[in-house]
Design a protein around this motif. Structure first.
Motif, PDB file in Angstrom:
ATOM      1  N   UNK A  37       0.696  -1.176  -0.039  1.00 48.79           N
ATOM      2  CA  UNK A  37      -0.021   0.140  -0.063  1.00 48.79           C
ATOM      3  C   UNK A  37       0.871   1.508   0.034  1.00 48.79           C
ATOM      4  N   UNK A  38       1.046   1.849  -1.114  1.00 50.10           N
ATOM      5  CA  UNK A  38       1.869   2.998  -1.350  1.00 50.10           C
ATOM      6  C   UNK A  38       3.251   2.898  -0.987  1.00 50.10           C
ATOM      7  N   UNK A  39       3.745   1.706  -1.087  1.00 53.50           N
ATOM      8  CA  UNK A  39       5.114   1.389  -0.856  1.00 53.50           C
ATOM      9  C   UNK A  39       5.510   1.519   0.570  1.00 53.50           C
ATOM     10  N   UNK A  40       4.557   1.251   1.426  1.00 54.50           N
ATOM     11  CA  UNK A  40       4.707   1.266   2.923  1.00 54.50           C
ATOM     12  C   UNK A  40       4.564   0.047   3.538  1.00 54.50           C
ATOM     13  N   UNK A  41       5.432  -0.415   4.282  1.00 56.97           N
ATOM     14  CA  UNK A  41       5.510  -1.601   5.069  1.00 56.97           C
ATOM     15  C   UNK A  41       4.678  -1.508   6.330  1.00 56.97           C
ATOM     16  N   UNK A  42       4.602  -2.624   7.410  1.00 64.38           N
ATOM     17  CA  UNK A  42       3.972  -2.699   8.450  1.00 64.38           C
ATOM     18  C   UNK A  42       4.435  -1.846   9.504  1.00 64.38           C
ATOM     19  N   UNK A  43       5.869  -1.423   9.431  1.00 65.62           N
ATOM     20  CA  UNK A  43       6.258  -0.697  10.658  1.00 65.62           C
ATOM     21  C   UNK A  43       6.039   0.840  10.110  1.00 65.62           C
ATOM     22  N   UNK A  44       5.979   1.374   8.858  1.00 67.16           N
ATOM     23  CA  UNK A  44       5.516   2.579   8.665  1.00 67.16           C
ATOM     24  C   UNK A  44       4.148   2.795   9.184  1.00 67.16           C
ATOM     25  N   UNK A  45       3.225   1.936   8.739  1.00 63.50           N
ATOM     26  CA  UNK A  45       1.795   2.063   9.032  1.00 63.50           C
ATOM     27  C   UNK A  45       1.499   2.115  10.728  1.00 63.50           C
ATOM     28  N   UNK A  46       2.326   1.305  11.389  1.00 62.36           N
ATOM     29  CA  UNK A  46       2.248   1.339  12.939  1.00 62.36           C
ATOM     30  C   UNK A  46       2.443   2.570  13.433  1.00 62.36           C
ATOM     31  N   UNK A  68       2.676   5.754  11.947  1.00 61.73           N
ATOM     32  CA  UNK A  68       1.546   6.345  11.391  1.00 61.73           C
ATOM     33  C   UNK A  68       0.416   6.371  12.517  1.00 61.73           C
ATOM     34  N   UNK A  69      -0.136   5.495  12.679  1.00 56.22           N
ATOM     35  CA  UNK A  69      -1.203   5.150  13.640  1.00 56.22           C
ATOM     36  C   UNK A  69      -0.982   5.587  15.032  1.00 56.22           C
ATOM     37  N   UNK A  70       0.255   5.414  15.451  1.00 59.29           N
ATOM     38  CA  UNK A  70       0.619   6.116  16.829  1.00 59.29           C
ATOM     39  C   UNK A  70       0.516   7.251  16.797  1.00 59.29           C
ATOM     40  N   UNK A  71       1.164   8.011  15.855  1.00 60.15           N
ATOM     41  CA  UNK A  71       1.406   9.725  15.770  1.00 60.15           C
ATOM     42  C   UNK A  71       0.056   9.957  15.614  1.00 60.15           C
ATOM     43  N   UNK A  72      -1.106   9.466  14.995  1.00 63.62           N
ATOM     44  CA  UNK A  72      -2.403   9.958  14.796  1.00 63.62           C
ATOM     45  C   UNK A  72      -3.179   9.569  16.032  1.00 63.62           C
ATOM     46  N   UNK A  73      -2.819   8.539  16.945  1.00 62.65           N
ATOM     47  CA  UNK A  73      -3.560   8.340  18.215  1.00 62.65           C
ATOM     48  C   UNK A  73      -3.098   9.564  19.105  1.00 62.65           C
ATOM     49  N   UNK A  74      -1.661   9.952  19.191  1.00 62.10           N
ATOM     50  CA  UNK A  74      -1.106  10.895  20.108  1.00 62.10           C
ATOM     51  C   UNK A  74      -1.642  12.297  19.582  1.00 62.10           C
ATOM     52  N   UNK A  75      -1.728  12.636  18.401  1.00 61.94           N
ATOM     53  CA  UNK A  75      -2.195  13.946  17.901  1.00 61.94           C
ATOM     54  C   UNK A  75      -3.563  13.913  18.100  1.00 61.94           C
ATOM     55  N   UNK A  76      -4.211  13.254  17.626  1.00 61.93           N
ATOM     56  CA  UNK A  76      -5.962  13.004  17.546  1.00 61.93           C
ATOM     57  C   UNK A  76      -6.600  12.998  19.084  1.00 61.93           C
ATOM     58  N   UNK A  77      -6.068  11.953  19.368  1.00 60.69           N
ATOM     59  CA  UNK A  77      -6.573  11.242  20.941  1.00 60.69           C
ATOM     60  C   UNK A  77      -7.383  10.204  20.762  1.00 60.69           C
TER      61      UNK A  77
END
Length: 94
Positions: free
Chosen positions: A1-10, A12-21
């Motif tokens: 998916x867009x050349x991203x592996x599992x570590x990159x997706x995780x 991004x999800x962690x940053x979104x969880x911290x920023x958005x709540x």
């Protein structure tokens, strides 16, 4: 998916969880899911419309048929004008 592996997706999800709540993240994910679903539906409808418009239809007339019909109607004699009787002039009362 867009050349991203599992570590990159995780990450991004962690940053979104911290920023958005954690409270707003499910709402955001639901909204994004609905938006992408509607976009996908609109895209498929548009593709279907173009596919239908590009297919030849037996009920549509071609350019040659239109020329034949227009030539046939222009060669036909025009009907003679109907004769009308003039109306008598109005009489003035006075």
């Amino acid at each position: 998916m867009f050349g991203m592996g599992m570590p990159e997706i995780l990450l991004i999800m962690a940053v979104a969880l911290i920023v958005i709540g954690p409270k707003k993240l499910p709402e955001l994910a639901k909204t994004l899911g609905k938006t992408f679903g509607e976009f996908r539906k609109a895209t498929s409808d548009l593709k279907e419309t173009f596919t239908v418009d590009l297919e030849p239809s037996p009920t549509k007339t071609t350019g040659d048929e239109v020329k034949k019909v227009s030539l046939a109607t222009t060669d036909a004699p025009e009907p003679a004008p109907k004769e009308t009787t003039p109306e008598p002039p109005e009489q003035k009362k006075g």
